[in-house]
Design an enzyme around this catalytic site. Structure first.
Site, PDB file in Angstrom:
ATOM      1  N   ARG A   1      37.987 -63.686 -11.159  1.00  0.00           N
ATOM      2  CA  ARG A   1      39.182 -63.369 -10.366  1.00  0.00           C
ATOM      3  C   ARG A   1      39.111 -64.075  -9.016  1.00  0.00           C
ATOM      4  O   ARG A   1      38.089 -64.644  -8.635  1.00  0.00           O
ATOM      5  CB  ARG A   1      39.311 -61.861 -10.155  1.00  0.00           C
ATOM      6  CG  ARG A   1      38.153 -61.229  -9.391  1.00  0.00           C
ATOM      7  CD  ARG A   1      38.326 -59.731  -9.268  1.00  0.00           C
ATOM      8  NE  ARG A   1      37.306 -59.137  -8.406  1.00  0.00           N
ATOM      9  CZ  ARG A   1      37.277 -57.852  -8.075  1.00  0.00           C
ATOM     10  NH1 ARG A   1      38.205 -57.028  -8.542  1.00  0.00           N
ATOM     11  NH2 ARG A   1      36.333 -57.388  -7.279  1.00  0.00           N
TER      12      ARG A   1
ATOM     13  N   SER B   1      31.606 -69.298   4.131  1.00  0.00           N
ATOM     14  CA  SER B   1      32.725 -68.700   4.871  1.00  0.00           C
ATOM     15  C   SER B   1      32.740 -69.273   6.279  1.00  0.00           C
ATOM     16  O   SER B   1      31.677 -69.556   6.854  1.00  0.00           O
ATOM     17  CB  SER B   1      32.567 -67.177   4.942  1.00  0.00           C
ATOM     18  OG  SER B   1      33.513 -66.615   5.845  1.00  0.00           O
TER      19      SER B   1
ATOM     20  N   TYR C   1      27.563 -59.824   6.950  1.00  0.00           N
ATOM     21  CA  TYR C   1      28.257 -60.872   6.202  1.00  0.00           C
ATOM     22  C   TYR C   1      28.067 -62.219   6.907  1.00  0.00           C
ATOM     23  O   TYR C   1      27.757 -63.229   6.268  1.00  0.00           O
ATOM     24  CB  TYR C   1      29.735 -60.525   6.088  1.00  0.00           C
ATOM     25  CG  TYR C   1      30.543 -61.503   5.267  1.00  0.00           C
ATOM     26  CD1 TYR C   1      30.438 -61.520   3.881  1.00  0.00           C
ATOM     27  CD2 TYR C   1      31.417 -62.406   5.873  1.00  0.00           C
ATOM     28  CE1 TYR C   1      31.172 -62.412   3.114  1.00  0.00           C
ATOM     29  CE2 TYR C   1      32.161 -63.298   5.120  1.00  0.00           C
ATOM     30  CZ  TYR C   1      32.040 -63.296   3.746  1.00  0.00           C
ATOM     31  OH  TYR C   1      32.773 -64.188   2.995  1.00  0.00           O
ATOM     32  N   VAL C   2      28.248 -62.217   8.231  1.00  0.00           N
ATOM     33  CA  VAL C   2      28.055 -63.438   9.004  1.00  0.00           C
ATOM     34  C   VAL C   2      26.629 -63.959   8.838  1.00  0.00           C
ATOM     35  O   VAL C   2      26.398 -65.161   8.655  1.00  0.00           O
ATOM     36  CB  VAL C   2      28.366 -63.185  10.490  1.00  0.00           C
ATOM     37  CG1 VAL C   2      27.890 -64.349  11.355  1.00  0.00           C
ATOM     38  CG2 VAL C   2      29.856 -62.952  10.689  1.00  0.00           C
TER      39      VAL C   2
END
Length: 252
Positions: A23, A148, A162-163
């Site tokens: 997805r 990202s 996340y960073v």
């Protein structure tokens, strides 16, 4: 008069392996690589119906795809999926490390178990997949990590872990690009910005973030897939160790 239909399949004869491909961005990558002629194996965790639909869609268009249930945090399962792909398709030419998770909260509210989970999926699984794939890659092989822009541009509080993982992926990409260059294998990192997916819809909780994007909108998953297709192609043979932002200008 005879009409000749020309087809452009720049990845014909290639095999791609995509993690988290059922997805969102992953599915768009799978579709684009298959459309460009690659045989594609991809992993999924819980979205079996979406995975099956994607395989059927590709096969109905004359392509070749297979879905494998494997959680990237289960390193044995991930390595088994890679070996299954190598055995079924006689190798892997393109590895796309797309699977990832995110969790946002104040730094002092993260449990160590959450820390470990983000590290396992977003970072360790990338290294495990590369270790399992790169040694058998021939010259011209492509390793593509989906990072990202958060690695270098973080407009939101609560995004520390996340960073951390995405900055580590960018560093790992640079280091492994040097390690694998003598083998003729390139390693690159694509860094999406705000992309319209079911996990982060353009009309969702962070919709106001579009105001800081110079192009004034969320990106689409196919726009990330377009960059993956380019880096996978022969045209990108002199690009390695790069972190390539696809973010509508948000990081400038």
């Amino acid at each position: 008069m005879t009409t000749t239909i020309l087809t452009n399949k720049p990845l014909a004869g290639k095999t791609a392996f995509v993690t988290g491909g059922a997805r969102g961005i992953g599915a768009a990558i799978v579709k684009r690589l298959a459309a460009d002629g690659a045989s594609v194996a991809f992993t999924y965790v819980s979205a079996q119906s979406k995975a099956d639909e994607l395989v059927q869609e590709i096969q109905s268009s004359g392509g070749q795809a297979v879905a494998i249930c494997a959680n990237s945090a289960d390193f044995d399962a991930l390595k088994a999926a890679i070996q299954q792909t190598i055995h079924s398709f006689d190798g892997i030419d393109i590895l796309v490390n797309n699977a990832g998770i995110s969790s946002m909260k104040p730094y002092d509210q993260f449990a160590l178990e959450e820390f470990d989970q983000l590290i396992d999926v977003n970072l360790k699984a990338v290294f495990v997949a590369i270790q399992a794939t790169a040694p058998q890659m021939k010259s011209g092989g492509r390793i593509i990590n989906i990072g990202s822009i958060s690695a270098e541009f973080n407009p939101f509080p609560g995004n520390s872990l996340y960073v951390l993982t995405k900055a580590a992926v960018a560093g790992l990409t640079r280091a492994l690009a040097r390690d694998l260059a003598p083998q003729g294998v390139t390693v690159n990192n694509i860094q999406p910005g705000m992309i319209d997916t079911d996990m982060n819809p353009e009309n969702g909780a962070y919709a106001a973030g579009a105001e800081m994007i110079p192009l004034g909108r969320y990106g689409k998953a196919f726009e990330i897939a377009n960059m993956v297709a380019y880096i996978s192609s022969e045209e990108a043979s002199y690009i390695t160790g790069a972190s390539l932002n696809v973010d509508g200008g948000a990081s400038i």
